[in-house]
Design an enzyme around this catalytic site. Structure first.
Site, PDB file in Angstrom:
ATOM      1  CG  HIS A   1     -50.544  16.710 -14.559  1.00  0.00           C
ATOM      2  ND1 HIS A   1     -49.461  16.217 -15.246  1.00  0.00           N
ATOM      3  CD2 HIS A   1     -50.216  16.622 -13.241  1.00  0.00           C
ATOM      4  CE1 HIS A   1     -48.515  15.859 -14.390  1.00  0.00           C
ATOM      5  NE2 HIS A   1     -48.940  16.085 -13.174  1.00  0.00           N
TER       6      HIS A   1
ATOM      7  CE  LYS B   1     -41.308  15.035  -8.690  1.00  0.00           C
ATOM      8  NZ  LYS B   1     -42.650  14.767  -9.234  1.00  0.00           N
TER       9      LYS B   1
ATOM     10  NE  ARG C   1     -50.638  10.643  -8.430  1.00  0.00           N
ATOM     11  CZ  ARG C   1     -49.424  10.946  -8.857  1.00  0.00           C
ATOM     12  NH1 ARG C   1     -49.013  10.502 -10.023  1.00  0.00           N
ATOM     13  NH2 ARG C   1     -48.621  11.690  -8.136  1.00  0.00           N
TER      14      ARG C   1
ATOM     15  CB  SER D   1     -44.692  12.928 -15.093  1.00  0.00           C
ATOM     16  OG  SER D   1     -45.664  13.939 -15.105  1.00  0.00           O
TER      17      SER D   1
HETATM   18  P1  ADP Z   1     -45.024  17.524  -8.122  1.00  0.00           P
HETATM   19  O1  ADP Z   1     -43.559  17.373  -8.373  1.00  0.00           O
HETATM   20  O2  ADP Z   1     -45.398  18.813  -7.452  1.00  0.00           O
HETATM   21  O3  ADP Z   1     -45.658  16.343  -7.466  1.00  0.00           O
HETATM   22  P2  ADP Z   1     -46.388  16.648 -10.519  1.00  0.00           P
HETATM   23  O4  ADP Z   1     -46.333  17.240 -11.884  1.00  0.00           O
HETATM   24  O5  ADP Z   1     -45.893  15.272 -10.340  1.00  0.00           O
HETATM   25  O6  ADP Z   1     -45.642  17.686  -9.581  1.00  0.00           O
HETATM   26  O7  ADP Z   1     -47.883  16.699  -9.976  1.00  0.00           O
HETATM   27  C1  ADP Z   1     -48.579  17.920  -9.825  1.00  0.00           C
HETATM   28  C2  ADP Z   1     -49.860  17.660  -9.082  1.00  0.00           C
HETATM   29  O8  ADP Z   1     -50.713  16.831  -9.862  1.00  0.00           O
HETATM   30  C3  ADP Z   1     -49.689  16.918  -7.745  1.00  0.00           C
HETATM   31  O9  ADP Z   1     -50.643  17.423  -6.825  1.00  0.00           O
HETATM   32  C4  ADP Z   1     -50.000  15.487  -8.084  1.00  0.00           C
HETATM   33  O10 ADP Z   1     -50.451  14.769  -6.958  1.00  0.00           O
HETATM   34  C5  ADP Z   1     -51.115  15.704  -9.107  1.00  0.00           C
HETATM   35  N1  ADP Z   1     -51.256  14.560  -9.997  1.00  0.00           N
HETATM   36  C6  ADP Z   1     -50.281  13.926 -10.694  1.00  0.00           C
HETATM   37  N2  ADP Z   1     -50.794  12.889 -11.379  1.00  0.00           N
HETATM   38  C7  ADP Z   1     -52.125  12.847 -11.108  1.00  0.00           C
HETATM   39  C8  ADP Z   1     -53.209  11.991 -11.483  1.00  0.00           C
HETATM   40  N3  ADP Z   1     -53.018  10.942 -12.280  1.00  0.00           N
HETATM   41  N4  ADP Z   1     -54.444  12.272 -11.000  1.00  0.00           N
HETATM   42  C9  ADP Z   1     -54.629  13.328 -10.159  1.00  0.00           C
HETATM   43  N5  ADP Z   1     -53.661  14.160  -9.749  1.00  0.00           N
HETATM   44  C10 ADP Z   1     -52.420  13.937 -10.219  1.00  0.00           C
END
Ligand code: ADP
Length: 177
Positions: free
Chosen positions: A17, A41, A90, A128
């Protein structure tokens, strides 16, 4: 002046992130990290904790601020007068979901553009959920998350272990996570 919104659950924020936020902050005048207040979630950290960890992790980026929201992301983007929504990609599984969301959001708010930044190779595997799982099993999370997040995860893992909780990880509800 272009303001962008990077929305997500951020439970908790990790280096993948931070990488996307850093790169987006260099592209736009202002970047707002939008933390879902009412994520579908099951969460490990409450909203206030997720905000605090994001603030501590991104404090070095002067044009980034953190906000919470509920409801539709595009409505929040409109409230902010943000013209761009940024997401991270990803893998193929992320693409399918993000593609559907982008098209849906475009239908709801045609004036807002959706931009996906490709993950940096070193974070392609990182989510996460994976981070929480490693922390739960007392693995080494250095290099996966900012230092305040590492500390919070260790503290939460110890807390839950002490309480006899069998797990600290919510079941996965997203193919992306
Ligand atoms: P959500 O529940 O909206 O998916 P997340 O916190 O899991 O929220 O992710 C927020 C954003 O960050 C999403 O667009 C996700 O694809 C991106 N993201 C999460 N992990 C990575 C990573 N390792 N590299 C690039 N983008 C990521």
């Amino acid at each position: 002046m272009i303001r962008a919104l990077y929305p997500g659950t951020f439970d908790p924020i990790h280096n993948g992130h931070v990488d996307i936020a850093t790169r987006a902050a260099a592209l736009f005048d202002e970047l707002v990290i939008g933390i879902y207040d009412t994520s579908p979630k099951s969460l490990l950290f409450d909203t206030a904790q997720r905000v605090k960890l994001a603030e501590e992790s991104l404090a070095h980026l002067p044009n980034v601020r953190i906000a919470t929201y509920h409801g539709l992301t595009v409505m929040f983007a409109r409230d902010l007068a943000a013209s761009v929504i940024v997401r991270g990609l990803r893998a193929i599984s992320d693409f399918e979901f993000e593609f559907q969301m982008a098209l849906t959001n475009k239908k709801l708010a045609a004036e807002i553009e959706f931009i996906c930044l490709m993950t940096s190779l070193e974070y392609a595997y990182l989510s996460s959920s994976i981070l929480k799982e490693i922390a739960r099993l007392d693995g080494d999370i250095a290099g996966l998350a900012p230092v305040p997040v590492q500390a919070a995860l260790r503290a939460r893992a110890a807390e839950l272990r002490h309480a006899g909780a069998s797990h600290m990880i919510a079941p996965l509800v997203s193919s992306r996570d």
